[in-house]
Design an enzyme around this catalytic site. Structure first.
Site, mmCIF file in Angstrom:
data_model
loop_
_atom_site.group_PDB
_atom_site.id
_atom_site.type_symbol
_atom_site.label_atom_id
_atom_site.label_comp_id
_atom_site.label_asym_id
_atom_site.label_seq_id
_atom_site.Cartn_x
_atom_site.Cartn_y
_atom_site.Cartn_z
ATOM 1 N N ALA A 236 -3.125 -8.600 1.713
ATOM 2 C CA ALA A 236 -2.925 -8.220 3.110
ATOM 3 C C ALA A 236 -2.832 -9.439 4.030
ATOM 4 C CB ALA A 236 -4.052 -7.295 3.552
ATOM 5 N N HIS A 237 -2.629 -9.131 5.314
ATOM 6 C CA HIS A 237 -2.424 -10.167 6.323
ATOM 7 C C HIS A 237 -3.628 -11.102 6.442
ATOM 8 C CE1 HIS A 237 -4.240 -6.644 8.345
ATOM 9 N NE2 HIS A 237 -4.946 -7.558 8.994
ATOM 10 N N SER A 238 -3.315 -12.381 6.618
ATOM 11 C CA SER A 238 -4.302 -13.428 6.921
ATOM 12 C C SER A 238 -5.277 -13.713 5.780
ATOM 13 C CB SER A 238 -5.071 -13.086 8.198
ATOM 14 O OG SER A 238 -4.182 -12.872 9.279
#
Length: 351
Positions: A236-238
């Site tokens: 997922a993001h980051s």
């Protein structure tokens, strides 16, 4: 390709026991040994199986052994077997060039001896490093940078601004840099969180087929050097992964999680958001990690929620004993009821 046992031993830094002039042209798996082949065998049963086969020779580890077959002894037989796979079955060489159906945007820079396959799209401002291979039906977004000697397999999509290192392999239908799954519930509806970041994949990373790596909300989602990712993985993001992580199939890692180096995720692991995982942690298959947890260096975790291995095993043993405990409680309850009944009868007799 025919090679003598002498040449093979030199290649893998091994020692021949027996006739080193014998030649082999192929390798065989232990469960399908071809006549005249070289077979890798470890363990007494597999060595006996190889000795009774039509194999020309056997690749084994170090140690004293008498065998009717010629042997190649090496310190690390599996490492040697990998070298032999590359020797007997070298990857097909792809001639550099740009297929006429490819679409190349403005100010795209192609390095030396790059291959761009059929129906590849490279948007403006992107840079492709020397000797890299882009197979068919790939989409490369704007301002993407891809390093040297990197191979991208068919149907891969790489979104704008992503950075792919050198000696990277990305297998078919993987998506790099799509929006993260970020929403907040406001005024009765799910409000999308914009994702303005990108993905950085460092050198010597391999990513399996049908995997998705989302770009960061701001800044970068990072896949550390030497990390190997299986098929069907969601990152997922980051998220920021350290170096030389192993991530097996069906694993999902939620937003803003960070890992150290040499972390292993077995199959179907679920990691919630904002988790920090230190170096050399191992997560067993189907382990579930709750949000904001901190997993300690070198620890093996099992279960859902994740617990250190010793604790998880004790917990599992306790759970498995519950039916017996319930049975014992029921038996004790019945015995107490019988005793109480007898006491009531005696009390009435005294009265």
């Amino acid at each position: 390709m025919n090679s003598s046992l002498r040449d093979i031993a030199n290649l893998v830094q091994g020692m021949v026991i027996g006739n080193d002039a014998i030649t082999v042209s192929t390798l065989s798996p232990i469960d399908n040994i071809l006549p005249g082949s070289l077979v890798f065998a470890e363990g007494e049963d597999n060595i006996k199986l190889a000795e009774n086969s039509e194999a020309a020779a056997i690749l084994i580890g170090q140690g004293t052994i008498d065998s009717p077959k010629p042997l190649i002894q090496v310190k690390n037989p599996f490492k040697a077997f990998i070298a032999l796979l590359n020797h007997f079955y070298p990857p097909r060489r792809i001639s550099p060039g740009v297929h006429p159906t490819a679409v190349i945007g403005a100010e795209v820079q192609l390095g030396d001896e790059v291959y761009v396959g059929p129906f590849v799209v490279i948007e403006s401002g992107s840079i492709i490093g020397n000797h890299s291979v882009l197979k068919s039906h790939i989409h490369i977004g704007h301002n993407v940078v891809i390093g040297d000697h990197t191979t991208i397999h068919p149907q891969v999509t790489i979104y704008d601004n992503c950075r792919i290192g050198s000696n990277v392999t990305i297998h078919a239908s993987t998506v790099i840099g799509s929006d993260g799954f970020g929403y907040t519930f406001v005024d009765g509806q799910h409000l999308k969180v914009p994702h303005s970041g990108y993905v950085v994949i460092e050198n010597n990373v391999e990513i399996g087929a049908n995997t998705a790596i989302d770009k960061a909300t701001l800044g970068a989602t990072v896949i550390g050097e030497g990390t190997k990712i299986d098929n069907l993985v969601q990152i997922a993001h980051s998220v920021k992964l350290g170096k030389h992580n192993i991530i097996c199939a069906f694993t999902g890692i939620a937003g803003s999680t960070t890992t150290g180096n040499n972390v292993i995720f077995a199959a179907n692991v679920g990691v919630s958001d904002h988790v920090h995982i230190e170096d050399e942690v191992i997560l067993g298959a189907r382990t579930g990690v709750p949000p904001h947890k901190h997993l300690k260096k070198g620890t093996v975790y099992l279960g859902n929620p994740a617990k250190p291995k010793d604790v998880a095993i004790k917990h599992e043993l306790s759970v498995n004993r519950i039916p017996l405990i319930r049975k014992n409680i029921k038996s004790l309850t019945e015995q107490v009821a019988v005793i109480n009944k007898k006491l009531d009868i005696k009390a009435k007799e005294v009265e």
